[in-house]
Design an enzyme around this catalytic site. Structure first.
Site, PDB file in Angstrom:
ATOM      1  CB  SER A  55     -11.433  -2.983  31.701  1.00  0.00           C
ATOM      2  OG  SER A  55     -10.544  -1.977  31.788  1.00  0.00           O
ATOM      3  CG  ASP A 195      -9.597  -4.103  28.944  1.00  0.00           C
ATOM      4  OD1 ASP A 195     -10.395  -4.929  28.945  1.00  0.00           O
ATOM      5  OD2 ASP A 195      -9.558  -2.821  29.230  1.00  0.00           O
TER       6      ASP A 195
END
Length: 362
Positions: A55, A195
């Site tokens: 992320s 993510d």
């Protein structure tokens, strides 16, 4: 275990949205220490063989390894510029109009934000045409494939061997940052990628395993004694709940925000990260006693973990909390001054890594 050789060095950064400014400042501090001894041209990328991130950590890893347009093995972004993604672009990336709030019911029926502003920032700062094979060092950028339901790693070494896997840096950035409920998934080769924090918010162990898997090239067939892993978190706040509270939660109890985030999110991400810390410590550091305490984890000699408590908690999508995040970063650096100096000294003793040959042409 033998003495650490520091033969293969890993820098790993957790996920955490706006909280990425914390590791950005820690890395800036480390680079400044390297420059104080090796000269102003020294960069973090000169001293680590692999950069791993999930992320916001994936954005950090990509930023530090994308080469400058002029080539010469120099990075496009140095550590002093790393925090600008958060200080300059954070308010655009995590912005939504009243119309967006209404049409998504404040994120209940659609993602809270679009990926457009992040894509613009990545293309501007890292280049619209940069690809994985161009990276100056090995990469492990973590995403998750919702189509095939399996981990998806953006890595440099297969990209250099297989053009079909030589994805644009922009794709890696948008996929690793596509946090469920916050951003929409990102499509790559007809796969819906999200993510990687859904399974590896802390990517350190994934990076260690990828390093140990290496079977080709000079830095292959590594052992745990060859590794130095530096792992940087994005801040945590662990709210403690009683059995009386948790025992009565249904779906809403688990997903409604408490102290800034849903309990299910904090539990899954925090628990997974703590597990990675424990396993990496057990694998790389001196054999631990049967009941190693949390305070003993990540204190070297092969695995260093840097994390800071956020009290009160700070959600990942609040640019207005930048002053508090900057303060937390200063606290983390001050509390770990000796450890950061030790790491800098070991990196300097190992010496800069020779530039890799450029990727093969088309």
């Amino acid at each position: 275990m033998a003495e650490p050789s520091d033969k293969f060095r890993i820098l790993s950064v957790d996920g955490g949205g706006m909280r990425g400014v914390i590791p950005a400042r820690v890395i800036e501090n480390l680079e400044q220490q390297l420059q104080a001894e090796a000269g102003p041209d020294a960069r973090v990328v000169d001293y680590f063989h692999m950069f791993a991130g999930t992320s916001t950590g994936g954005l950090v890893a990509l930023s530090l390894t994308v080469p400058a347009d002029s080539g010469g093995g120099r990075p496009r972004v140095d550590a002093s510029k790393l925090a600008e993604l958060y200080t300059t672009d954070g308010s655009k990336i995590f912005h939504r109009s009243l119309w967006q709030k209404l049409t998504t019911l404040w994120g209940l029926i659609a993602p809270k934000y679009t990926l457009g502003p992040l894509e613009e920032a990545v293309k501007r700062d890292l280049g619209a045409d940069a690809r994985l094979a161009d990276a100056l060092r090995e990469l492990v950028v973590v995403s998750y494939d919702m189509t095939d339901r399996e981990p998806w790693f953006f890595k440099r070494w297969p990209a250099r061997e297989d053009e079909a896997r030589n994805y644009p840096i922009v794709d890696a950035a948008l996929a690793t940052a596509a946090a469920p409920t916050y951003f929409p998934s990102h499509e790559v080769d007809s796969h819906a990628l999200v993510d990687g924090g859904v399974f590896a918010a802390n990517p350190t162990l994934a990076a260690v395993v990828e390093a140990l898997k290496r079977q080709a090239g000079e830095l292959s067939h590594l052992s745990t004694d060859d590794l130095l892993a530096v792992s940087i978190g994005t801040g945590l706040h662990e709210t403690h709940y009683t059995q009386a509270e948790v025992g009565g939660w249904g779906t809403l109890g688990w997903i409604l925000p408490k102290d800034g985030e849903p309990p299910i999110l904090g539990t899954v991400l925090g628990g997974a990260s703590d597990g990675v810390d424990h396993w990496t410590h057990t694998l790389l550091n001196e054999p631990p006693p049967p009941h190693v305490t949390q305070e003993e984890i990540g204190n070297g000699p092969r695995f260093y973990r840097f994390q800071v408590e956020l009290d009160p908690p700070i959600p990942m999508d609040k640019p207005e909390e930048l002053p508090a995040l900057e303060k937390a970063a200063k606290t983390l650096i001050a509390d770990n001054e000796a450890e950061l100096a030790e790491i800098a000294a070991r990196l300097l003793a190992a010496g800069p890594i020779p530039p890799d040959p450029p990727p093969p042409g088309p």
